[in-house]
Design a protein around this motif. Sequence first.
Motif, PDB file in Angstrom:
ATOM      1  N   ASN A   1      89.859 -19.523   8.116  1.00 33.87           N
ATOM      2  CA  ASN A   1      90.766 -18.400   7.909  1.00 33.87           C
ATOM      3  C   ASN A   1      90.305 -17.134   8.623  1.00 33.87           C
ATOM      4  OD1 ASN A   1      93.086 -19.160   6.175  1.00 33.87           O
ATOM      5  ND2 ASN A   1      91.465 -19.864   4.814  1.00 33.87           N
ATOM      6  N   GLY A   2      89.351 -17.278   9.531  1.00 33.62           N
ATOM      7  CA  GLY A   2      89.003 -16.183  10.417  1.00 33.62           C
ATOM      8  C   GLY A   2      87.851 -15.302   9.999  1.00 33.62           C
ATOM      9  N   TYR A   3      87.173 -15.639   8.892  1.00 32.21           N
ATOM     10  CA  TYR A   3      86.017 -14.836   8.489  1.00 32.21           C
ATOM     11  C   TYR A   3      84.792 -15.218   9.321  1.00 32.21           C
ATOM     12  CZ  TYR A   3      88.266 -12.901   4.298  1.00 32.21           C
ATOM     13  OH  TYR A   3      89.083 -12.209   3.433  1.00 32.21           O
ATOM     14  N   SER A   4      84.031 -14.211   9.713  1.00 32.15           N
ATOM     15  CA  SER A   4      82.805 -14.444  10.480  1.00 32.15           C
ATOM     16  C   SER A   4      81.656 -14.771   9.531  1.00 32.15           C
ATOM     17  CB  SER A   4      82.454 -13.194  11.290  1.00 32.15           C
ATOM     18  OG  SER A   4      82.089 -12.131  10.408  1.00 32.15           O
ATOM     19  N   GLU A   5      80.558 -15.252  10.104  1.00 31.38           N
ATOM     20  CA  GLU A   5      79.375 -15.542   9.294  1.00 31.38           C
ATOM     21  C   GLU A   5      78.868 -14.259   8.612  1.00 31.38           C
ATOM     22  OE1 GLU A   5      78.431 -18.697   8.826  1.00 31.38           O
ATOM     23  OE2 GLU A   5      80.079 -19.216  10.159  1.00 31.38           O
ATOM     24  N   LEU A   6      78.960 -13.135   9.320  1.00 28.94           N
ATOM     25  CA  LEU A   6      78.529 -11.861   8.738  1.00 28.94           C
ATOM     26  C   LEU A   6      79.404 -11.491   7.546  1.00 28.94           C
ATOM     27  CD1 LEU A   6      76.788  -9.275   8.859  1.00 28.94           C
ATOM     28  CD2 LEU A   6      78.531  -8.312  10.392  1.00 28.94           C
ATOM     29  N   GLU A   7      80.706 -11.620   7.700  1.00 29.92           N
ATOM     30  CA  GLU A   7      81.611 -11.286   6.599  1.00 29.92           C
ATOM     31  C   GLU A   7      81.349 -12.170   5.391  1.00 29.92           C
ATOM     32  OE1 GLU A   7      85.825  -9.854   8.222  1.00 29.92           O
ATOM     33  OE2 GLU A   7      85.065 -11.587   9.325  1.00 29.92           O
ATOM     34  N   ILE A   8      81.171 -13.457   5.626  1.00 32.45           N
ATOM     35  CA  ILE A   8      80.927 -14.398   4.530  1.00 32.45           C
ATOM     36  C   ILE A   8      79.634 -14.042   3.809  1.00 32.45           C
ATOM     37  CG2 ILE A   8      80.400 -16.808   3.997  1.00 32.45           C
ATOM     38  CD1 ILE A   8      82.298 -17.541   6.364  1.00 32.45           C
ATOM     39  N   ALA A   9      78.581 -13.783   4.571  1.00 27.31           N
ATOM     40  CA  ALA A   9      77.275 -13.507   3.973  1.00 27.31           C
ATOM     41  C   ALA A   9      77.275 -12.182   3.211  1.00 27.31           C
ATOM     42  CB  ALA A   9      76.198 -13.488   5.062  1.00 27.31           C
ATOM     43  N   GLN A  10      77.879 -11.138   3.793  1.00 28.06           N
ATOM     44  CA  GLN A  10      77.853  -9.833   3.132  1.00 28.06           C
ATOM     45  C   GLN A  10      78.706  -9.828   1.866  1.00 28.06           C
ATOM     46  OE1 GLN A  10      76.634  -6.429   6.267  1.00 28.06           O
ATOM     47  NE2 GLN A  10      78.815  -6.897   6.276  1.00 28.06           N
ATOM     48  N   LYS A  11      79.837 -10.489   1.904  1.00 26.33           N
ATOM     49  CA  LYS A  11      80.659 -10.534   0.688  1.00 26.33           C
ATOM     50  C   LYS A  11      79.960 -11.340  -0.397  1.00 26.33           C
ATOM     51  CE  LYS A  11      85.236 -11.379  -1.179  1.00 26.33           C
ATOM     52  NZ  LYS A  11      86.562 -11.999  -0.974  1.00 26.33           N
ATOM     53  N   ARG A  12      79.319 -12.433  -0.021  1.00 32.03           N
ATOM     54  CA  ARG A  12      78.575 -13.223  -1.006  1.00 32.03           C
ATOM     55  C   ARG A  12      77.499 -12.373  -1.673  1.00 32.03           C
ATOM     56  NH1 ARG A  12      77.310 -17.336   2.022  1.00 32.03           N
ATOM     57  NH2 ARG A  12      75.319 -16.481   2.728  1.00 32.03           N
TER      58      ARG A  12
END
Length: 247
Positions: free
Chosen positions: A193-204
Amino acid sequence: MSHLPDRLYATPQAQLGDFAFNEDVVRVFPDMIKRSVPGYPTIVENIGVLAAHFAQPQSILYDLGCSLGAVSQAMRRHVRSEGCRVVAVDNSAAMISRCQEYLNAQDAMYQELLPVQVLEADVLTIDFAPTSLVAMNFTLQFIPPEQRLPLLARIRQALLPGGALILSEKLCFADAQQQTLLNDLHIAFKRANGYSELEIAQKRSALENVMKPDSLEVHRQRLLEAGFSQVVPWFQCLNFASLVALP
């Protein structure tokens, strides 16, 4: 109404605060929830269908942790029982304000919808009126674990005979391999769905202190302890599920 894309965690943040349902999140929430929770549109629409099945005439339907009111809108589209009304509750002022705007827009598009009372309040402290349907759509996981059973017990006490609680939650799993597999598949869903690894990690990281998921078995046992007689899973997609609990 226009929806902004979720780019809240797209750039590196030196200090990540805890995730909060504030104005920034509200602005991108429709995009965020669609891209983060597999099966979310299906869950929401079918909560409306389930609500129509359980709703009793002249009763209140609760949407607890209503956010932007998607579940309230689904209830209004489907429930036809005479004299019902929806009470939508959230403790985020930003969410409540935008929720009311969405409900007003729905009123302009449809006729003869259920009335909705929108409350800015803590679901832990409100007094429940007798109700035939309570929906908690990804709400319980943000409530401190020690306060979950007392809340569910109060909901059970308020439910009319023949009513139901619909509980949607992210799940964790006791089996380590199952947990790893479904976590990896959820990350793959976010990537798709277009999330980057950075976005995934920071939101987690932002969520880890405020969202505490339980296993399906923990949910089942807690609901039975709260006084429900049956707990029936009706939907699961990856590590997200929805249950019907009957009094």
